[in-house]
Design a protein around this motif. Sequence first.
Motif, PDB file in Angstrom:
ATOM      1  N   LEU A 291      36.723  40.597  43.245  1.00 42.91           N
ATOM      2  CA  LEU A 291      38.007  40.344  42.588  1.00 42.91           C
ATOM      3  C   LEU A 291      38.928  39.557  43.514  1.00 42.91           C
TER       4      LEU A 291
ATOM      5  N   PHE B 244      45.815  43.565  39.465  1.00 40.84           N
ATOM      6  CA  PHE B 244      44.735  43.906  38.531  1.00 40.84           C
ATOM      7  C   PHE B 244      45.122  45.126  37.702  1.00 40.84           C
TER       8      PHE B 244
ATOM      9  N   CYS C 269      35.542  41.858  36.416  1.00 35.27           N
ATOM     10  CA  CYS C 269      36.247  42.531  35.310  1.00 35.27           C
ATOM     11  C   CYS C 269      37.426  41.723  34.772  1.00 35.27           C
ATOM     12  N   THR C 270      37.435  40.413  35.007  1.00 33.12           N
ATOM     13  CA  THR C 270      38.548  39.593  34.556  1.00 33.12           C
ATOM     14  C   THR C 270      38.077  38.294  33.926  1.00 33.12           C
TER      15      THR C 270
ATOM     16  N   THR D  51      43.742  44.989  30.306  1.00 34.54           N
ATOM     17  CA  THR D  51      42.287  45.203  30.251  1.00 34.54           C
ATOM     18  C   THR D  51      41.766  46.052  31.383  1.00 34.54           C
ATOM     19  N   SER D  52      42.530  46.229  32.460  1.00 29.94           N
ATOM     20  CA  SER D  52      42.044  47.059  33.562  1.00 29.94           C
ATOM     21  C   SER D  52      42.009  48.531  33.148  1.00 29.94           C
TER      22      SER D  52
ATOM     23  N   HIS E 238      32.208  44.307  31.442  1.00 31.48           N
ATOM     24  CA  HIS E 238      33.305  44.991  32.137  1.00 31.48           C
ATOM     25  C   HIS E 238      32.818  46.310  32.741  1.00 31.48           C
TER      26      HIS E 238
ATOM     27  N   LEU F 214      47.128  44.570  34.570  1.00 28.59           N
ATOM     28  CA  LEU F 214      46.495  43.954  33.402  1.00 28.59           C
ATOM     29  C   LEU F 214      46.192  45.032  32.356  1.00 28.59           C
TER      30      LEU F 214
ATOM     31  N   GLU G 214      43.129  36.037  32.723  1.00 28.60           N
ATOM     32  CA  GLU G 214      43.652  37.195  33.466  1.00 28.60           C
ATOM     33  C   GLU G 214      43.828  36.866  34.944  1.00 28.60           C
ATOM     34  N   ARG G 215      42.889  36.102  35.508  1.00 28.06           N
ATOM     35  CA  ARG G 215      43.040  35.711  36.915  1.00 28.06           C
ATOM     36  C   ARG G 215      44.230  34.768  37.094  1.00 28.06           C
TER      37      ARG G 215
END
Length: 169
Positions: free
Chosen positions: A49, A160, A64-65, A165-166, A36, A163, A69-70
């Motif tokens: 992305l 994004f 980064c996904t 996690t972003s 990441h 999310l 997540e996508r």
Amino acid sequence: MAPEMYQDEILLSPPSRRDVTPEVWRDYVTKRATAHRRCAGCAVLDACLYRAVVEVDVSGFLACTSEAERRRMRRDLGIEVQVDSSPYGTARVGGGPVDHAEVVSARKAHPDETCRQLADRLGCSTSTIKRHLRQEREGRGGGAVVTMERPSMTDVLDAFDRLDTSRRV
């Protein structure tokens, strides 16, 4: 660039926390965080992305996904991406298109092999193997391209940003 980092089997097939030991989970979290951070610093992250969310259904960790997540971003954006299985469809690494039935047959014939081993056996990418196996699980057995209005880069970046996690690096 460190392709071996992104081709690590644990990033290509993330474990479920409840199904692995604490050590395996820590290994996954560490590898994901490292990938990441490296992805986040890439000059082409936005374009990567956008392509991974809007244009090509790829497997594994990218931009980064994760795949999940996508998929979440696509639901949020109201789009669906399927891969054209024709020879003129989405470009892939390897010698040509891999037939969906061939991937499913290879998995049945070699159930203990990793996705990487199956990809090597069939001369394609791990991402291709994972995509075909996912389509089989979902009962989609291949598929045609779905034409929809594409979201803008801003729309994708906003999805994004939503999310969890972003925000963790």
